[in-house]
Motif scaffolding. Sequence first.
Motif, PDB file in Angstrom:
ATOM      1  N   UNK A   1     -73.606  18.932 -60.163  1.00  0.00           N
ATOM      2  CA  UNK A   1     -72.456  18.021 -60.167  1.00  0.00           C
ATOM      3  C   UNK A   1     -71.425  18.499 -59.138  1.00  0.00           C
ATOM      4  N   UNK A   2     -71.751  18.378 -57.849  1.00  0.00           N
ATOM      5  CA  UNK A   2     -70.831  18.869 -56.809  1.00  0.00           C
ATOM      6  C   UNK A   2     -69.496  18.139 -56.791  1.00  0.00           C
ATOM      7  N   UNK A   3     -69.501  16.829 -57.024  1.00  0.00           N
ATOM      8  CA  UNK A   3     -68.241  16.081 -56.995  1.00  0.00           C
ATOM      9  C   UNK A   3     -67.348  16.513 -58.156  1.00  0.00           C
ATOM     10  N   UNK A   4     -67.899  16.611 -59.344  1.00  0.00           N
ATOM     11  CA  UNK A   4     -67.102  17.055 -60.489  1.00  0.00           C
ATOM     12  C   UNK A   4     -66.555  18.459 -60.251  1.00  0.00           C
ATOM     13  N   UNK A   5     -67.385  19.345 -59.707  1.00  0.00           N
ATOM     14  CA  UNK A   5     -66.931  20.701 -59.401  1.00  0.00           C
ATOM     15  C   UNK A   5     -65.760  20.672 -58.437  1.00  0.00           C
ATOM     16  N   UNK A   6     -65.887  19.873 -57.381  1.00  0.00           N
ATOM     17  CA  UNK A   6     -64.838  19.832 -56.356  1.00  0.00           C
ATOM     18  C   UNK A   6     -63.567  19.148 -56.854  1.00  0.00           C
ATOM     19  N   UNK A   7     -63.714  18.131 -57.701  1.00  0.00           N
ATOM     20  CA  UNK A   7     -62.527  17.442 -58.229  1.00  0.00           C
ATOM     21  C   UNK A   7     -61.701  18.408 -59.075  1.00  0.00           C
ATOM     22  N   UNK A   8     -62.355  19.174 -59.938  1.00  0.00           N
ATOM     23  CA  UNK A   8     -61.628  20.146 -60.751  1.00  0.00           C
ATOM     24  C   UNK A   8     -61.074  21.258 -59.867  1.00  0.00           C
ATOM     25  N   UNK A   9     -61.856  21.743 -58.920  1.00  0.00           N
ATOM     26  CA  UNK A   9     -61.388  22.807 -58.019  1.00  0.00           C
ATOM     27  C   UNK A   9     -60.198  22.354 -57.190  1.00  0.00           C
ATOM     28  N   UNK A  10     -60.113  21.038 -56.914  1.00  0.00           N
ATOM     29  CA  UNK A  10     -58.986  20.497 -56.168  1.00  0.00           C
ATOM     30  C   UNK A  10     -57.652  20.846 -56.802  1.00  0.00           C
ATOM     31  N   UNK A  11     -57.622  20.975 -58.125  1.00  0.00           N
ATOM     32  CA  UNK A  11     -56.369  21.291 -58.804  1.00  0.00           C
ATOM     33  C   UNK A  11     -55.798  22.627 -58.344  1.00  0.00           C
ATOM     34  N   UNK A  12     -56.678  23.527 -57.909  1.00  0.00           N
ATOM     35  CA  UNK A  12     -56.194  24.814 -57.406  1.00  0.00           C
ATOM     36  C   UNK A  12     -55.347  24.651 -56.143  1.00  0.00           C
ATOM     37  N   UNK A  13     -55.557  23.561 -55.408  1.00  0.00           N
ATOM     38  CA  UNK A  13     -54.754  23.295 -54.211  1.00  0.00           C
ATOM     39  C   UNK A  13     -53.341  22.850 -54.574  1.00  0.00           C
ATOM     40  N   UNK A  14     -53.205  22.144 -55.688  1.00  0.00           N
ATOM     41  CA  UNK A  14     -51.917  21.573 -56.071  1.00  0.00           C
ATOM     42  C   UNK A  14     -51.083  22.508 -56.932  1.00  0.00           C
ATOM     43  N   UNK A  15     -51.742  23.254 -57.787  1.00  0.00           N
ATOM     44  CA  UNK A  15     -51.028  23.946 -58.855  1.00  0.00           C
ATOM     45  C   UNK A  15     -50.111  25.085 -58.410  1.00  0.00           C
ATOM     46  N   UNK A  16     -50.507  25.966 -57.495  1.00  0.00           N
ATOM     47  CA  UNK A  16     -49.607  27.097 -57.209  1.00  0.00           C
ATOM     48  C   UNK A  16     -48.201  26.684 -56.794  1.00  0.00           C
ATOM     49  N   UNK A  17     -48.080  25.772 -55.831  1.00  0.00           N
ATOM     50  CA  UNK A  17     -46.756  25.344 -55.386  1.00  0.00           C
ATOM     51  C   UNK A  17     -46.048  24.517 -56.449  1.00  0.00           C
ATOM     52  N   UNK A  18     -46.799  23.681 -57.166  1.00  0.00           N
ATOM     53  CA  UNK A  18     -46.192  22.882 -58.221  1.00  0.00           C
ATOM     54  C   UNK A  18     -45.645  23.746 -59.339  1.00  0.00           C
ATOM     55  N   UNK A  19     -46.403  24.752 -59.746  1.00  0.00           N
ATOM     56  CA  UNK A  19     -45.946  25.641 -60.818  1.00  0.00           C
ATOM     57  C   UNK A  19     -44.730  26.442 -60.369  1.00  0.00           C
ATOM     58  N   UNK A  20     -44.700  26.873 -59.127  1.00  0.00           N
ATOM     59  CA  UNK A  20     -43.534  27.622 -58.617  1.00  0.00           C
ATOM     60  C   UNK A  20     -42.297  26.736 -58.597  1.00  0.00           C
ATOM     61  N   UNK A  21     -42.507  25.460 -58.305  1.00  0.00           N
ATOM     62  CA  UNK A  21     -41.384  24.514 -58.328  1.00  0.00           C
ATOM     63  C   UNK A  21     -40.850  24.351 -59.745  1.00  0.00           C
ATOM     64  N   UNK A  22     -41.755  24.284 -60.730  1.00  0.00           N
ATOM     65  CA  UNK A  22     -41.321  24.241 -62.128  1.00  0.00           C
ATOM     66  C   UNK A  22     -40.439  25.450 -62.441  1.00  0.00           C
TER      67      UNK A  22
END
Length: 292
Positions: free
Chosen positions: A32-53
Amino acid sequence: MTHAFDPGPVELHARNVEFEWKNTPLHWIPNHPVSSNVISMLNLLLPEGERWFVQTYNEALPLVKDEVLAAAMRGFIGQEAMHAEAHDRVLWEFLDENGLDPRPFQRQMEWIFRKILGPSEKGTAKARYKHLVERLWLIAAIEHYTAVLGDFALNNKWDEHGADPMMADLFRWHGAEEVEHRCVAHDVATYFGDSYLKRGRAMLVALPALLFVIHRGIRFIAHGDPAGKVSYPRLWLGWFSGARNGLLPTLRSIVFATFSYFRRDFSPMEVGSTAQAVAYLATSPAARTAHP
């Protein structure tokens, strides 16, 4: 998922977890490469978003006179800071090491969260306070979705499809803490400006913004996947396949969660179960071995 017993509010604290990524393949859900990549995509968003929180809450915390709420905010800040650190390591020890350079996308996230959504340094004190309240409501709207995704992380079918246990634990640990602190952002925003109009307006901003950055993130990984570029039609087919197999949230669940937020009597307690979250955190391999 419903549970017969729920302990109600719990004391929030950060868990100093560590993960090892040397043995985790890029496509960590086999076949399930697409499912793997969709979930892994969250790693791109989360660090900066969490720091903003964290930055926004540190700005708001001195203005809170309610000690119970202030204590919850401090716990929230600690957990979100740990989330940012854990997902930031994934960028470099997992994505980068597997041949997917996250730097171009990370620069975009830095611009959004540091420049566009950063604290206002201009205008009157009243204008800066208003800007703070708007950001707090925006965080509350976003946290509604993180709680929904957290509940999904605790109730999906990754294990049935042989998902990498380290990556599954990362998202389940994070998801459990999102469910654990799901009321905090709503309570904070309400404390600073209880308004149905503010709540609805924040969601009308948050939803399209989230859809935009998630879409860009998924396309970024699909185009940069060392195994080969994934076409747009294959992305959608992969998404529906993942949702059908319990590997990704269904679009129906996201739509339902969005509409529920607009009810006047909405409560974050409707999302997930504290009992289930606490139970997972008691058994999570990373949380159990977390440094004090």
